[in-house]
Design a protein around this motif. Structure first.
Motif, PDB file in Angstrom:
ATOM      1  N   LEU A   1       0.810  -1.213   0.000  1.00 33.17           N
ATOM      2  CA  LEU A   1       0.000   0.000   0.000  1.00 33.17           C
ATOM      3  C   LEU A   1       0.846   1.267   0.000  1.00 33.17           C
ATOM      4  N   SER A   2       2.072   1.207   0.505  1.00 30.16           N
ATOM      5  CA  SER A   2       2.940   2.382   0.413  1.00 30.16           C
ATOM      6  C   SER A   2       3.346   2.632  -1.034  1.00 30.16           C
ATOM      7  N   ASN A   3       3.523   1.562  -1.803  1.00 35.55           N
ATOM      8  CA  ASN A   3       3.830   1.719  -3.224  1.00 35.55           C
ATOM      9  C   ASN A   3       2.631   2.211  -4.016  1.00 35.55           C
ATOM     10  N   ALA A   4       1.455   2.207  -3.392  1.00 43.86           N
ATOM     11  CA  ALA A   4       0.278   2.769  -4.053  1.00 43.86           C
ATOM     12  C   ALA A   4       0.337   4.283  -4.111  1.00 43.86           C
ATOM     13  N   ALA A   5       1.176   4.905  -3.264  1.00 46.98           N
ATOM     14  CA  ALA A   5       1.163   6.364  -3.129  1.00 46.98           C
ATOM     15  C   ALA A   5       1.310   7.102  -4.460  1.00 46.98           C
ATOM     16  N   PRO A   6       2.330   6.809  -5.280  1.00 51.43           N
ATOM     17  CA  PRO A   6       2.429   7.570  -6.531  1.00 51.43           C
ATOM     18  C   PRO A   6       1.251   7.326  -7.466  1.00 51.43           C
ATOM     19  N   PHE A   7       0.703   6.109  -7.465  1.00 55.05           N
ATOM     20  CA  PHE A   7      -0.403   5.813  -8.373  1.00 55.05           C
ATOM     21  C   PHE A   7      -1.682   6.525  -7.941  1.00 55.05           C
ATOM     22  N   LEU A   8      -1.946   6.567  -6.643  1.00 57.00           N
ATOM     23  CA  LEU A   8      -3.088   7.341  -6.165  1.00 57.00           C
ATOM     24  C   LEU A   8      -2.851   8.834  -6.391  1.00 57.00           C
ATOM     25  N   ALA A   9      -1.588   9.254  -6.267  1.00 54.76           N
ATOM     26  CA  ALA A   9      -1.258  10.645  -6.556  1.00 54.76           C
ATOM     27  C   ALA A   9      -1.530  10.992  -8.012  1.00 54.76           C
ATOM     28  N   LEU A  10      -1.448  10.016  -8.899  1.00 53.41           N
ATOM     29  CA  LEU A  10      -1.756  10.238 -10.310  1.00 53.41           C
ATOM     30  C   LEU A  10      -3.183  10.757 -10.469  1.00 53.41           C
TER      31      LEU A  10
ATOM     32  N   ALA B   1      -4.951  12.121  -7.878  1.00 52.77           N
ATOM     33  CA  ALA B   1      -5.057  13.333  -7.071  1.00 52.77           C
ATOM     34  C   ALA B   1      -4.503  14.554  -7.789  1.00 52.77           C
ATOM     35  N   ALA B   2      -3.361  14.408  -8.454  1.00 59.12           N
ATOM     36  CA  ALA B   2      -2.674  15.557  -9.045  1.00 59.12           C
ATOM     37  C   ALA B   2      -3.248  15.986 -10.382  1.00 59.12           C
ATOM     38  N   THR B   3      -3.992  15.087 -11.050  1.00 56.20           N
ATOM     39  CA  THR B   3      -4.522  15.417 -12.373  1.00 56.20           C
ATOM     40  C   THR B   3      -6.009  15.724 -12.350  1.00 56.20           C
ATOM     41  N   GLY B   4      -6.636  15.656 -11.174  1.00 49.42           N
ATOM     42  CA  GLY B   4      -8.080  15.811 -11.126  1.00 49.42           C
ATOM     43  C   GLY B   4      -8.790  14.644 -11.780  1.00 49.42           C
ATOM     44  N   GLY B   5      -8.097  13.515 -11.881  1.00 48.87           N
ATOM     45  CA  GLY B   5      -8.649  12.331 -12.531  1.00 48.87           C
ATOM     46  C   GLY B   5      -9.064  11.274 -11.540  1.00 48.87           C
ATOM     47  N   ARG B   6      -9.151  10.051 -12.031  1.00 48.21           N
ATOM     48  CA  ARG B   6      -9.613   8.916 -11.228  1.00 48.21           C
ATOM     49  C   ARG B   6      -8.620   7.767 -11.365  1.00 48.21           C
TER      50      ARG B   6
ATOM     51  N   PRO C   1      -9.309  16.500  -6.876  1.00 47.86           N
ATOM     52  CA  PRO C   1     -10.057  17.757  -6.942  1.00 47.86           C
ATOM     53  C   PRO C   1      -9.527  18.661  -8.056  1.00 47.86           C
ATOM     54  N   GLU C   2     -10.207  19.775  -8.260  1.00 49.42           N
ATOM     55  CA  GLU C   2      -9.708  20.750  -9.222  1.00 49.42           C
ATOM     56  C   GLU C   2      -8.382  21.326  -8.755  1.00 49.42           C
ATOM     57  N   ARG C   3      -8.272  21.567  -7.441  1.00 51.31           N
ATOM     58  CA  ARG C   3      -7.033  22.056  -6.843  1.00 51.31           C
ATOM     59  C   ARG C   3      -6.794  21.307  -5.538  1.00 51.31           C
ATOM     60  N   LEU C   4      -5.579  20.828  -5.336  1.00 53.54           N
ATOM     61  CA  LEU C   4      -5.236  20.150  -4.090  1.00 53.54           C
ATOM     62  C   LEU C   4      -5.112  21.159  -2.955  1.00 53.54           C
ATOM     63  N   SER C   5      -5.561  20.774  -1.769  1.00 49.38           N
ATOM     64  CA  SER C   5      -5.439  21.616  -0.585  1.00 49.38           C
ATOM     65  C   SER C   5      -4.203  21.227   0.211  1.00 49.38           C
ATOM     66  N   GLY C   6      -3.524  22.206   0.775  1.00 53.36           N
ATOM     67  CA  GLY C   6      -2.428  21.917   1.692  1.00 53.36           C
ATOM     68  C   GLY C   6      -2.956  21.280   2.971  1.00 53.36           C
ATOM     69  N   VAL C   7      -2.061  20.655   3.723  1.00 56.94           N
ATOM     70  CA  VAL C   7      -2.456  19.932   4.932  1.00 56.94           C
ATOM     71  C   VAL C   7      -1.440  20.173   6.045  1.00 56.94           C
ATOM     72  N   ASP C   8      -1.902  19.987   7.262  1.00 56.91           N
ATOM     73  CA  ASP C   8      -1.033  19.990   8.441  1.00 56.91           C
ATOM     74  C   ASP C   8      -1.114  18.590   9.012  1.00 56.91           C
TER      75      ASP C   8
ATOM     76  N   ALA D   1       6.154  11.040  -1.003  1.00 58.62           N
ATOM     77  CA  ALA D   1       5.014  11.179  -1.906  1.00 58.62           C
ATOM     78  C   ALA D   1       4.091  12.297  -1.449  1.00 58.62           C
ATOM     79  N   VAL D   2       3.830  12.372  -0.139  1.00 57.76           N
ATOM     80  CA  VAL D   2       2.946  13.411   0.377  1.00 57.76           C
ATOM     81  C   VAL D   2       3.573  14.790   0.181  1.00 57.76           C
ATOM     82  N   ALA D   3       4.872  14.912   0.420  1.00 59.23           N
ATOM     83  CA  ALA D   3       5.550  16.193   0.240  1.00 59.23           C
ATOM     84  C   ALA D   3       5.460  16.665  -1.207  1.00 59.23           C
ATOM     85  N   ALA D   4       5.601  15.746  -2.152  1.00 66.14           N
ATOM     86  CA  ALA D   4       5.491  16.125  -3.564  1.00 66.14           C
ATOM     87  C   ALA D   4       4.101  16.641  -3.878  1.00 66.14           C
ATOM     88  N   LEU D   5       3.074  15.980  -3.352  1.00 65.35           N
ATOM     89  CA  LEU D   5       1.709  16.469  -3.563  1.00 65.35           C
ATOM     90  C   LEU D   5       1.509  17.832  -2.913  1.00 65.35           C
ATOM     91  N   CYS D   6       2.093  18.023  -1.736  1.00 66.25           N
ATOM     92  CA  CYS D   6       1.973  19.322  -1.058  1.00 66.25           C
ATOM     93  C   CYS D   6       2.598  20.438  -1.895  1.00 66.25           C
TER      94      CYS D   6
END
Length: 434
Positions: free
Chosen positions: A248-257, A259-264, A304-311, A323-328
């Motif tokens: 599941l940790s290796n899922a991070a970049p694929f789920l980011a795909l 998240a980052a494109t507004g896709g599925r 989403p249309e735009r990713l939100s920052g997180v704490d 992976a999370v830092a790259a999305l941030c």
């Protein structure tokens, strides 16, 4: 806090693929490294033969298999599964740890049960990764260790065929693997093992929970009712076949795909219940604005249309940080990632490396003692160094989803936990299911 050593001028630069539209993908992932290596080690300690089904076959798991084989364990390939036959460990051996923390830390407690000297070494960077507290704990439990006083690779374990065991106090604030290593072998020690942690909080507690759960599956009695204490009773390790979950940790970049494109993106065979830290991606991505659903074994992320920052406090799931830092860095509001000072001792100093490499591509990053602060900024292409760290490569390819001309150095380092990652990633980005 310091900038990591700049690598030599790279020659193996890989252009990170960038989709031009929102994606809609279905992805299948290889097995979990953490589960595979624990399953192999427990199978080698068991009271009879067993099978590890659908294991990950990557550099880290092949190193674990080779280490156990060097000790005398029988391992046979059966159509991609591993059939494991325990055998007496009665000769000297040499173990190559590579860059695998699980091999460097999990195998020495087992080597104490061998009759012979087992020499450990690995890649040059592994000589910098922390292992001293665990070696000191092993010595206190009755294992003879020869490390020249370094508390680091290379070292040798002089096995006497048995280990007294008993109670030991350890500072595991640098790595949860120190605790897991002792627990995995503890049932075979004469008096079991009673591990008591002192110091700052133990990072990555889900990995210890994974170890405890797997020990119980093998019929081992574990008492973990008290905070910072884990006691394993002496006794047999029952032979059990294991079916390995996807990593599941290796899922991070694929789920980011997604998240980052507004896709599925849908990842198949996601377990309904798991001890893998990667399951926390569901909550993290939800907080970043994604729609996340788990149904009938499939996890789907819609960006989403735009990713939100997180704490976020990532103390228990530090391996997800790159992976999370790259999305941030792609988000439209500031992010703060905390509780992760311990990842400075991973394959590289990940905080320094992330601050350096994200910054090279224009990100506004402040490196803190225990984390990173990331603010919105215009990004640009360039070389993203990986420092022989597979998770850093994940961060690089995620940036490439939204930024032209990102060149990921040494993408092949992903073979540590994901063979042929580059091809799988290219197929996912451009529309062919992996």
């Amino acid at each position: 806090m310091s900038e990591p050593a700049t690598p030599d001028e790279p020659t193996d630069l890989w252009p990170a693929p960038r989709p031009r539209d929102a994606v809609d993908r279905v992805v299948s992932l290889p097995g979990s490294k953490s589960l595979t290596n624990r399953a192999l080690l427990l199978a080698a300690l068991a009271d009879g033969p067993s099978v590890v089904r659908r294991p990950l076959r990557s550099r880290d798991t092949l190193l674990m298999a080779a280490a156990l084989g060097a000790l005398g364990t029988g391992l046979e390939d059966q159509d991609g599964d591993w059939a494991v036959t325990p055998a007496p460990w009665e000769s000297d051996a040499a173990v190559d740890c590579g860059l695998a923390g699980t091999v460097m830390r999990f195998v020495p407690p087992v080597a104490g049960l061998a009759r012979g000297t087992v020499a450990f070494d690995g890649d040059p960077h592994m000589r910098l990764r922390p292992v001293g507290p665990m070696l000191s704990a092993l010595a206190a439990l009755g294992v003879r260790i020869d490390d020249g006083g370094r508390g680091a690779l290379p070292f040798a374990v002089h096995g006497a065929g048995e280990v007294p065991g008993g109670t030991v106090t350890i500072d595991a604030s640098a790595s949860s693997q120190f605790v897991s290593a002792l627990l995995l072998a503890g049932a075979r020690y004469e008096h079991g093992v009673d591990v008591r942690h002192v110091g700052k909080p133990v990072p990555s507690l889900p990995h210890i929970e994974m170890t405890v759960q797997m020990l119980r599956q093998h019929g081992v009695e574990v008492d973990d009712h008290d905070a910072n204490r884990w006691a394993v009773a002496p006794g047999p390790v029952r032979a059990v076949d294991h079916d390995i979950e996807p990593d599941l940790s290796n899922a991070a970049p694929f789920l980011a795909l997604g998240a980052a494109t507004g896709g599925r993106v849908t990842v198949t065979d996601w377990p309904a219940e798991t001890t893998q830290p990667g399951d926390e991606l569901r909550e993290i991505l939800t907080r970043m604005g994604c729609e996340v659903t788990l149904a009938d074994g499939d996890l789907t992320v819609v960006g989403p249309e735009r990713l939100s920052g997180v704490d976020l406090d990532l103390h228990d799931v530090g391996e997800l940080t790159p992976a999370v830092a790259a999305l941030c860095a792609l988000a439209d509001s500031p992010s703060h990632l905390r509780g992760i000072a311990h990842i400075r001792g991973h394959e590289t100093d990940r905080l320094a490396a992330l601050a350096t490499e994200l910054g090279r591509l224009g990100a506004d990053v402040t490196e803190r003692e225990d984390g990173l602060s990331i603010r919105p900024a215009a990004l640009h292409g360039g070389t993203f160094h990986t420092y022989a760290d597979h998770r850093m490569a994940h961060a690089g390819v995620i940036l490439g989803l939204a930024v032209d001309d990102v060149l990921v150095e040494d993408v092949a380092t992903t073979s540590k936990t994901f063979p042929d990652f580059a091809s799988a990633w290219t197929r996912a980005v451009h529309g062919t299911a992996t």
